[in-house]
Write a protein that holds these residues in place. Structure first.
Motif, PDB file in Angstrom:
ATOM      1  N   GLN A   1       0.799  -1.221   0.000  1.00 33.37           N
ATOM      2  CA  GLN A   1       0.000   0.000   0.000  1.00 33.37           C
ATOM      3  C   GLN A   1       0.833   1.272   0.000  1.00 33.37           C
ATOM      4  O   GLN A   1       0.288   2.358  -0.179  1.00 33.37           O
ATOM      5  N   VAL A   2       2.133   1.165   0.235  1.00 30.31           N
ATOM      6  CA  VAL A   2       2.974   2.347   0.382  1.00 30.31           C
ATOM      7  C   VAL A   2       3.961   2.425  -0.780  1.00 30.31           C
ATOM      8  O   VAL A   2       4.706   1.480  -1.037  1.00 30.31           O
ATOM      9  N   TYR A   3       3.928   3.536  -1.482  1.00 25.72           N
ATOM     10  CA  TYR A   3       4.880   3.759  -2.575  1.00 25.72           C
ATOM     11  C   TYR A   3       6.130   4.453  -2.030  1.00 25.72           C
ATOM     12  O   TYR A   3       6.045   5.159  -1.038  1.00 25.72           O
ATOM     13  N   PRO A   4       7.278   4.240  -2.665  1.00 26.87           N
ATOM     14  CA  PRO A   4       7.480   3.561  -3.947  1.00 26.87           C
ATOM     15  C   PRO A   4       7.559   2.037  -3.895  1.00 26.87           C
ATOM     16  O   PRO A   4       7.563   1.394  -4.931  1.00 26.87           O
ATOM     17  N   ALA A   5       7.623   1.443  -2.701  1.00 26.21           N
ATOM     18  CA  ALA A   5       7.793  -0.013  -2.632  1.00 26.21           C
ATOM     19  C   ALA A   5       6.653  -0.751  -3.330  1.00 26.21           C
ATOM     20  O   ALA A   5       6.867  -1.817  -3.923  1.00 26.21           O
ATOM     21  N   ALA A   6       5.449  -0.195  -3.291  1.00 22.70           N
ATOM     22  CA  ALA A   6       4.317  -0.848  -3.945  1.00 22.70           C
ATOM     23  C   ALA A   6       4.506  -0.949  -5.448  1.00 22.70           C
ATOM     24  O   ALA A   6       3.869  -1.785  -6.096  1.00 22.70           O
ATOM     25  N   GLY A   7       5.376  -0.120  -6.012  1.00 23.52           N
ATOM     26  CA  GLY A   7       5.625  -0.154  -7.445  1.00 23.52           C
ATOM     27  C   GLY A   7       6.766  -1.056  -7.862  1.00 23.52           C
ATOM     28  O   GLY A   7       7.029  -1.205  -9.063  1.00 23.52           O
ATOM     29  N   PHE A   8       7.439  -1.689  -6.895  1.00 26.62           N
ATOM     30  CA  PHE A   8       8.590  -2.531  -7.238  1.00 26.62           C
ATOM     31  C   PHE A   8       8.183  -3.710  -8.125  1.00 26.62           C
ATOM     32  O   PHE A   8       8.933  -4.116  -9.020  1.00 26.62           O
ATOM     33  N   VAL A   9       7.003  -4.281  -7.862  1.00 28.31           N
ATOM     34  CA  VAL A   9       6.582  -5.442  -8.655  1.00 28.31           C
ATOM     35  C   VAL A   9       6.400  -5.052 -10.114  1.00 28.31           C
ATOM     36  O   VAL A   9       6.769  -5.811 -11.025  1.00 28.31           O
ATOM     37  N   ASP A  10       5.864  -3.867 -10.376  1.00 29.98           N
ATOM     38  CA  ASP A  10       5.695  -3.418 -11.762  1.00 29.98           C
ATOM     39  C   ASP A  10       7.048  -3.245 -12.443  1.00 29.98           C
ATOM     40  O   ASP A  10       7.226  -3.632 -13.607  1.00 29.98           O
ATOM     41  N   LEU A  11       7.988  -2.648 -11.728  1.00 34.31           N
ATOM     42  CA  LEU A  11       9.314  -2.424 -12.294  1.00 34.31           C
ATOM     43  C   LEU A  11       9.999  -3.750 -12.607  1.00 34.31           C
ATOM     44  O   LEU A  11      10.613  -3.924 -13.675  1.00 34.31           O
ATOM     45  N   ALA A  12       9.882  -4.704 -11.683  1.00 36.88           N
ATOM     46  CA  ALA A  12      10.497  -6.009 -11.890  1.00 36.88           C
ATOM     47  C   ALA A  12       9.851  -6.739 -13.069  1.00 36.88           C
ATOM     48  O   ALA A  12      10.548  -7.355 -13.900  1.00 36.88           O
ATOM     49  N   ARG A  13       8.540  -6.667 -13.175  1.00 38.05           N
ATOM     50  CA  ARG A  13       7.848  -7.336 -14.276  1.00 38.05           C
ATOM     51  C   ARG A  13       8.216  -6.716 -15.617  1.00 38.05           C
ATOM     52  O   ARG A  13       8.417  -7.424 -16.604  1.00 38.05           O
ATOM     53  N   GLU A  14       8.333  -5.398 -15.646  1.00 39.86           N
ATOM     54  CA  GLU A  14       8.718  -4.731 -16.889  1.00 39.86           C
ATOM     55  C   GLU A  14      10.117  -5.152 -17.325  1.00 39.86           C
ATOM     56  O   GLU A  14      10.434  -5.154 -18.521  1.00 39.86           O
ATOM     57  N   ALA A  15      10.949  -5.511 -16.346  1.00 36.01           N
ATOM     58  CA  ALA A  15      12.310  -5.971 -16.653  1.00 36.01           C
ATOM     59  C   ALA A  15      12.346  -7.454 -17.007  1.00 36.01           C
ATOM     60  O   ALA A  15      13.412  -7.999 -17.306  1.00 36.01           O
ATOM     61  N   GLY A  16      11.195  -8.125 -16.949  1.00 38.65           N
ATOM     62  CA  GLY A  16      11.112  -9.527 -17.331  1.00 38.65           C
ATOM     63  C   GLY A  16      11.220 -10.514 -16.200  1.00 38.65           C
ATOM     64  O   GLY A  16      11.344 -11.732 -16.440  1.00 38.65           O
ATOM     65  N   ALA A  17      11.164 -10.050 -14.956  1.00 43.34           N
ATOM     66  CA  ALA A  17      11.321 -10.950 -13.814  1.00 43.34           C
ATOM     67  C   ALA A  17      10.029 -11.700 -13.514  1.00 43.34           C
ATOM     68  O   ALA A  17       8.921 -11.185 -13.705  1.00 43.34           O
TER      69      ALA A  17
END
Length: 232
Positions: free
Chosen positions: A174-190
Motif C-alpha cells: 500500500q505504500v509507494y514507492p515499494a508498492a511499485g517494485f513489482v511493476d518495475l520487476a515485471r517490466e524488466a522480465g522478472a
C-alpha cells in the motif's frame, strides 16, 4: 538467477514487532502525524524521540524468527545472486546473519537533521543530543518518515532492473514507492511472487502467491529455491 526480495512488517510481526495497522500495537497510542512526519518532529521532538525510544527498546528485545533465519540461509548459500531490501527499521535480518538494504532507515542509527551525519544510536535519544560532527542539537532517528524519500533508491532501482525473480514478503503493498517494485520487476522480465498472510490489494500484479505466516512459508520457499538443501 538474480533474486530480489522485499520484506515488510509482516516478517518481523512474528517476532513481536507489530505494524502500524495492528489494532492494539504501539502505533495506536500515537498520532502518526505527530511521531512519523518531519512536521511532527519540528513541533515536538521530545514526543518523537519518546516514541522511537520505545520502538528501539522493543526491537532490541526481539529475536529473529524462522523467516529471518531462512532468508539469511538463502543469502549465505547464494551471496552473489540475492539482494534483500527491507522496509523494516529493526535489525532482525542482520542478527539472523543477512545483509539488507534498509530503504526506510534503521532504529539503531541516529542522524543529524542539520548536517546529515549518521552514527550508532544510543538506546535513549533526546532533543538535547549533540551531533558528533557539527555539535548542533539536531539529532533525529535515522528513519524515513511519511513524506520523505526512501533511502538507496538508485541502488534498489538497478537491482530490480537486473532481477530474474522478485519476491515480496510480508508487505501490504500500500505504500509507494515499494508498492511499485513489482511493476518495475515485471517490466524488466522478472518472475514475481507474493508471500503474505493473504493476497494484498496489488496481488493481481504477481505471477504467483504463497499464503500463510512468514515463519512457516518462507523456510519452505527457501528450501525450494535451494533444491531442498538445508546448509548452514
Amino acid at each position: 538467477m538474480k533474486i530480489v526480495i522485499l520484506t515488510g512488517a509482516g516478517v518481523s510481526a512474528e517476532s513481536g514487532l507489530g505494524t502500524f495497522r495492528d489494532k492494539d500495537g504501539l502505533w495506536t497510542k500515537y498520532d502518526l502525524n505527530e511521531v512519523a512526519t518531519p512536521e511532527g518532529f519540528a513541533r515536538n521532538p521530545a514526543l518523537v524521540h519518546q516514541f522511537y525510544n520505545a520502538r528501539r527498546s522493543n526491537a532490541a528485545g526481539a529475536v529473529p524468527n524462522a523467516a529471518h533465519d531462512a532468508l539469511a540461509r538463502l543469502i549465505r548459500t547464494r551471496p552473489d545472486d540475492v539482494t534483500l531490501i527491507t522496509q523494516n527499521v529493526d535489525d532482525l535480518h542482520e542478527r539472523a546473519g543477512a545483509t539488507a538494504i534498509h530503504m526506510h532507515g534503521s532504529l539503531f542509527t541516529a542522524r543529524c537533521h542539520a548536517c546529515a551525519a549518521t552514527w550508532p544510536a544510543p538506546q535513549v535519544m533526546t532533543p538535547n543530543d549533540s551531533c558528533p560532527e557539527c555539535a548542533r542539537p539536531a539529532t533525529r532517528p535515522d528513519v524515513v518518515w511519511f513524506g520523505e524519500m526512501p533511502q538507496h533508491m538508485e541502488l534498489i532501482h538497478d537491482r530490480l532492473l537486473d532481477a530474474d525473480l522478485f519476491a515480496a514478503i510480508g508487505t501490504s503493498g500500500q505504500v509507494y514507492p515499494a508498492a511499485g517494485f513489482v511493476d518495475l520487476a515485471r517490466e524488466a522480465g522478472a518472475e514475481t511472487v507474493e508471500i503474505n498472510l493473504e493476497t494484498t490489494d496489488i496481488g493481481g500484479q504477481f505471477d504467483s502467491h504463497i499464503v500463510g505466516p512468514a515463519s512457516e512459508t518462507v523456510p519452505v520457499w527457501v528450501d525450494n529455491m535451494l533444491g531442498g538443501s538445508r546448509t548452514g
